[in-house]
Write a protein that holds these residues in place. Structure first.
Motif, PDB file in Angstrom:
ATOM      1  N   PRO A  82       0.821  -1.212   0.000  1.00 25.81           N
ATOM      2  CA  PRO A  82       0.000   0.000   0.000  1.00 25.81           C
ATOM      3  C   PRO A  82       0.855   1.264   0.000  1.00 25.81           C
ATOM      4  O   PRO A  82       1.906   1.331   0.635  1.00 25.81           O
ATOM      5  N   GLN A  83       0.367   2.262  -0.726  1.00 27.83           N
ATOM      6  CA  GLN A  83       0.991   3.577  -0.753  1.00 27.83           C
ATOM      7  C   GLN A  83       0.198   4.515   0.160  1.00 27.83           C
ATOM      8  O   GLN A  83      -0.912   4.204   0.599  1.00 27.83           O
ATOM      9  N   ASP A  84       0.761   5.668   0.435  1.00 29.25           N
ATOM     10  CA  ASP A  84       0.058   6.630   1.285  1.00 29.25           C
ATOM     11  C   ASP A  84      -1.315   6.958   0.727  1.00 29.25           C
ATOM     12  O   ASP A  84      -2.285   7.128   1.482  1.00 29.25           O
ATOM     13  N   SER A  85      -1.424   7.042  -0.587  1.00 22.05           N
ATOM     14  CA  SER A  85      -2.713   7.358  -1.208  1.00 22.05           C
ATOM     15  C   SER A  85      -3.744   6.262  -0.944  1.00 22.05           C
ATOM     16  O   SER A  85      -4.943   6.543  -0.815  1.00 22.05           O
ATOM     17  N   ASP A  86      -3.283   5.012  -0.861  1.00 24.73           N
ATOM     18  CA  ASP A  86      -4.198   3.908  -0.553  1.00 24.73           C
ATOM     19  C   ASP A  86      -4.732   4.037   0.869  1.00 24.73           C
ATOM     20  O   ASP A  86      -5.931   3.840   1.116  1.00 24.73           O
ATOM     21  N   PHE A  87      -3.845   4.354   1.802  1.00 23.82           N
ATOM     22  CA  PHE A  87      -4.295   4.556   3.179  1.00 23.82           C
ATOM     23  C   PHE A  87      -5.271   5.725   3.256  1.00 23.82           C
ATOM     24  O   PHE A  87      -6.309   5.639   3.929  1.00 23.82           O
ATOM     25  N   ASP A  88      -4.953   6.809   2.567  1.00 22.25           N
ATOM     26  CA  ASP A  88      -5.825   7.986   2.609  1.00 22.25           C
ATOM     27  C   ASP A  88      -7.217   7.647   2.098  1.00 22.25           C
ATOM     28  O   ASP A  88      -8.232   7.995   2.727  1.00 22.25           O
ATOM     29  N   GLN A  89      -7.282   6.944   0.969  1.00 24.56           N
ATOM     30  CA  GLN A  89      -8.577   6.614   0.392  1.00 24.56           C
ATOM     31  C   GLN A  89      -9.341   5.634   1.268  1.00 24.56           C
ATOM     32  O   GLN A  89     -10.554   5.778   1.479  1.00 24.56           O
ATOM     33  N   MET A  90      -8.641   4.617   1.797  1.00 21.25           N
ATOM     34  CA  MET A  90      -9.308   3.611   2.613  1.00 21.25           C
ATOM     35  C   MET A  90      -9.861   4.216   3.897  1.00 21.25           C
ATOM     36  O   MET A  90     -10.922   3.809   4.385  1.00 21.25           O
ATOM     37  N   LEU A  91      -9.159   5.176   4.446  1.00 19.78           N
ATOM     38  CA  LEU A  91      -9.588   5.791   5.704  1.00 19.78           C
ATOM     39  C   LEU A  91     -10.635   6.877   5.494  1.00 19.78           C
ATOM     40  O   LEU A  91     -11.521   7.054   6.340  1.00 19.78           O
ATOM     41  N   GLN A  92     -10.564   7.591   4.391  1.00 18.62           N
ATOM     42  CA  GLN A  92     -11.437   8.745   4.208  1.00 18.62           C
ATOM     43  C   GLN A  92     -12.753   8.425   3.504  1.00 18.62           C
ATOM     44  O   GLN A  92     -13.786   9.034   3.803  1.00 18.62           O
ATOM     45  N   SER A  93     -12.738   7.483   2.571  1.00 23.16           N
ATOM     46  CA  SER A  93     -13.936   7.240   1.762  1.00 23.16           C
ATOM     47  C   SER A  93     -15.163   6.825   2.570  1.00 23.16           C
ATOM     48  O   SER A  93     -16.280   7.245   2.251  1.00 23.16           O
ATOM     49  N   PRO A  94     -15.035   6.007   3.637  1.00 21.39           N
ATOM     50  CA  PRO A  94     -16.238   5.616   4.385  1.00 21.39           C
ATOM     51  C   PRO A  94     -16.779   6.695   5.329  1.00 21.39           C
ATOM     52  O   PRO A  94     -17.661   6.405   6.144  1.00 21.39           O
ATOM     53  N   GLU A  95     -16.281   7.918   5.232  1.00 15.41           N
ATOM     54  CA  GLU A  95     -16.710   8.964   6.163  1.00 15.41           C
ATOM     55  C   GLU A  95     -18.233   9.129   6.215  1.00 15.41           C
ATOM     56  O   GLU A  95     -18.780   9.362   7.303  1.00 15.41           O
ATOM     57  N   PRO A  96     -18.964   8.999   5.099  1.00 20.07           N
ATOM     58  CA  PRO A  96     -20.433   9.094   5.208  1.00 20.07           C
ATOM     59  C   PRO A  96     -21.035   8.048   6.145  1.00 20.07           C
ATOM     60  O   PRO A  96     -22.054   8.323   6.798  1.00 20.07           O
ATOM     61  N   LEU A  97     -20.424   6.871   6.212  1.00 20.32           N
ATOM     62  CA  LEU A  97     -20.923   5.855   7.152  1.00 20.32           C
ATOM     63  C   LEU A  97     -20.674   6.286   8.588  1.00 20.32           C
ATOM     64  O   LEU A  97     -21.531   6.096   9.461  1.00 20.32           O
ATOM     65  N   ARG A  98     -19.508   6.861   8.843  1.00 26.40           N
ATOM     66  CA  ARG A  98     -19.209   7.336  10.201  1.00 26.40           C
ATOM     67  C   ARG A  98     -20.175   8.438  10.610  1.00 26.40           C
ATOM     68  O   ARG A  98     -20.686   8.444  11.735  1.00 26.40           O
ATOM     69  N   GLU A  99     -20.406   9.366   9.695  1.00 29.63           N
ATOM     70  CA  GLU A  99     -21.298  10.479  10.016  1.00 29.63           C
ATOM     71  C   GLU A  99     -22.713   9.997  10.312  1.00 29.63           C
ATOM     72  O   GLU A  99     -23.416  10.605  11.119  1.00 29.63           O
ATOM     73  N   ALA A 100     -23.110   8.897   9.675  1.00 28.69           N
ATOM     74  CA  ALA A 100     -24.444   8.340   9.899  1.00 28.69           C
ATOM     75  C   ALA A 100     -24.484   7.361  11.064  1.00 28.69           C
ATOM     76  O   ALA A 100     -25.545   6.812  11.373  1.00 28.69           O
ATOM     77  N   GLY A 101     -23.337   7.110  11.721  1.00 29.46           N
ATOM     78  CA  GLY A 101     -23.289   6.162  12.831  1.00 29.46           C
ATOM     79  C   GLY A 101     -23.409   4.720  12.399  1.00 29.46           C
ATOM     80  O   GLY A 101     -23.858   3.877  13.188  1.00 29.46           O
ATOM     81  N   LEU A 102     -22.990   4.414  11.168  1.00 29.73           N
ATOM     82  CA  LEU A 102     -23.168   3.071  10.610  1.00 29.73           C
ATOM     83  C   LEU A 102     -21.859   2.327  10.398  1.00 29.73           C
ATOM     84  O   LEU A 102     -21.874   1.203   9.905  1.00 29.73           O
ATOM     85  N   MET A 103     -20.741   2.922  10.764  1.00 24.92           N
ATOM     86  CA  MET A 103     -19.446   2.314  10.484  1.00 24.92           C
ATOM     87  C   MET A 103     -19.075   1.292  11.545  1.00 24.92           C
ATOM     88  O   MET A 103     -19.027   1.602  12.742  1.00 24.92           O
ATOM     89  N   GLY A 104     -18.826   0.069  11.103  1.00 19.73           N
ATOM     90  CA  GLY A 104     -18.287  -0.957  11.971  1.00 19.73           C
ATOM     91  C   GLY A 104     -16.794  -1.064  11.768  1.00 19.73           C
ATOM     92  O   GLY A 104     -16.154  -0.133  11.264  1.00 19.73           O
ATOM     93  N   PRO A 105     -16.184  -2.188  12.117  1.00 19.08           N
ATOM     94  CA  PRO A 105     -14.739  -2.336  11.937  1.00 19.08           C
ATOM     95  C   PRO A 105     -14.335  -2.468  10.472  1.00 19.08           C
ATOM     96  O   PRO A 105     -15.119  -2.881   9.622  1.00 19.08           O
ATOM     97  N   TYR A 106     -13.096  -2.117  10.200  1.00 20.09           N
ATOM     98  CA  TYR A 106     -12.452  -2.544   8.969  1.00 20.09           C
ATOM     99  C   TYR A 106     -12.097  -4.018   9.129  1.00 20.09           C
ATOM    100  O   TYR A 106     -11.891  -4.508  10.248  1.00 20.09           O
ATOM    101  N   LEU A 107     -12.003  -4.714   8.000  1.00 17.53           N
ATOM    102  CA  LEU A 107     -11.626  -6.128   8.000  1.00 17.53           C
ATOM    103  C   LEU A 107     -10.414  -6.338   7.106  1.00 17.53           C
ATOM    104  O   LEU A 107     -10.450  -6.025   5.917  1.00 17.53           O
ATOM    105  N   ALA A 108      -9.340  -6.872   7.680  1.00 18.07           N
ATOM    106  CA  ALA A 108      -8.159  -7.270   6.913  1.00 18.07           C
ATOM    107  C   ALA A 108      -8.168  -8.792   6.816  1.00 18.07           C
ATOM    108  O   ALA A 108      -7.936  -9.478   7.813  1.00 18.07           O
ATOM    109  N   GLN A 109      -8.453  -9.308   5.624  1.00 21.40           N
ATOM    110  CA  GLN A 109      -8.498 -10.757   5.416  1.00 21.40           C
ATOM    111  C   GLN A 109      -7.218 -11.192   4.710  1.00 21.40           C
ATOM    112  O   GLN A 109      -7.041 -10.993   3.520  1.00 21.40           O
ATOM    113  N   PHE A 110      -6.303 -11.793   5.465  1.00 20.81           N
ATOM    114  CA  PHE A 110      -5.039 -12.225   4.895  1.00 20.81           C
ATOM    115  C   PHE A 110      -5.174 -13.625   4.301  1.00 20.81           C
ATOM    116  O   PHE A 110      -5.944 -14.455   4.793  1.00 20.81           O
ATOM    117  N   PRO A 111      -4.405 -13.922   3.262  1.00 20.39           N
ATOM    118  CA  PRO A 111      -4.470 -15.242   2.628  1.00 20.39           C
ATOM    119  C   PRO A 111      -3.704 -16.291   3.432  1.00 20.39           C
ATOM    120  O   PRO A 111      -2.933 -15.966   4.347  1.00 20.39           O
TER     121      PRO A 111
END
Length: 287
Positions: A82-111
């Protein structure tokens, strides 16, 4: 303990005639799903991170009824570049869910190829730092991680251990409920050992319907965790969505949990439809 129960994804065309009435458009799936479940695991973000507008649309179509857990893009778990831009997008894009109180955990599914090595342990530590302040649930598929000291370290770093139910094919974590923080996360993949390694698709690997006895075994573990005060919230996600297996298993698990004194949410057939949730006002009759 607040228990959320749902499925891995909701865009399943083979649910037409089961959960979704025949003729339902895919844009209407989430509104109907929201009438029957209180959490969904967003898997599409593994392939492409949705934008702010897409997440805002999900919040609106769910009418504020559904929590979303969001799977990390594969660049974080499979490519591990991952690049910094990937972290930025992954963290920022779900903001509408947070604002609506609908955000649960992120899930990292490793192979399965992600073994417990010094290099991979350092990588996991880096992820913990970059996602600090956000709930990050981690699923390991290689059994080398299934150790008490790993879970102790995850608790120290604020990571959530994903308790998985896999087929009994060996080499993977045992089907035990472990909690490393205030939130627990259980993923039920099914126990189709014949297709887990040889299957050509996720649909084949998850083609399995749990028996009542198997689900009651998990209900026992959840009730024990509740009695021990191990978590404030527990997410239970059924991944066996093929042929609607999860749709049939969830009511059975709800019944088993309630029989053990674990409160669960039930669909309200009299609740008003979210906008665009049905086809000509009709709802599926599965439940």
């Amino acid at each position: 303990m607040r228990v959320y129960i749902g499925t891995g994804g909701y865009s399943n065309d083979d649910w037409l005639g089961l959960l979704y009435p025949a003729g339902t458009r895919s844009t209407e799936y989430l509104g109907i799903y929201a009438r029957h479940f209180d959490v969904v695991e967003l898997n599409s973000s593994f392939y492409g991170i949705p934008g702010l507008k897409a997440f805002a649309g999900m919040a609106a179509r769910s009418a504020g009824r559904v929590r979303f857990t969001v799977k990390l893009h594969q660049v974080f778990t499979h490519a591990r570049t991952p690049q910094d831009s990937d972290f930025d997008q992954m963290l920022q894009s779900p903001e509408p869910l947070r604002e609506a109180g609908l955000m649960g955990p992120y899930l990292a599914q490793f192979p399965y190829s992600f073994h417990r090595t010094p290099e991979n342990r350092r990588y996991l530590g880096m992820l913990a730092e970059r996602f600090a302040g956000h709930e990050l649930a981690v699923e390991f598929r290689h059994g080398s991680w299934d150790r008490p000291e790993v879970r102790a370290g995850m608790a120290e770093y604020g990571l959530l251990w994903v308790s998985p139910d896999y087929p009994p094919v060996g080499g993977m974590p045992e089907p035990q409920l472990h909690v490393t923080g205030e939130v627990g996360y259980l993923r039920l993949h099914g126990r189709n050992g014949g297709t887990w390694w040889e299957g050509t698709s996720a649909a084949e690997r998850h083609d399995y319907r749990y028996s009542r006895a198997e689900l009651e075994g998990w209900a026992d573990q959840v009730a024990a965790a509740l009695d021990a005060g191990e978590a404030e919230e527990l997410y239970i996600l059924f991944e066996n969505t093929t042929q609607g297996h999860a749709l049939h298993n969830i009511p059975v698990l709800r019944e088993a949990l309630e029989a053990r004194g674990v409160p669960v949410w039930h669909p309200d057939p009299d609740a008003p439809d979210p906008e665009g949730a049905g086809v000509d006002g009709h709802q599926a009759s599965l439940f």
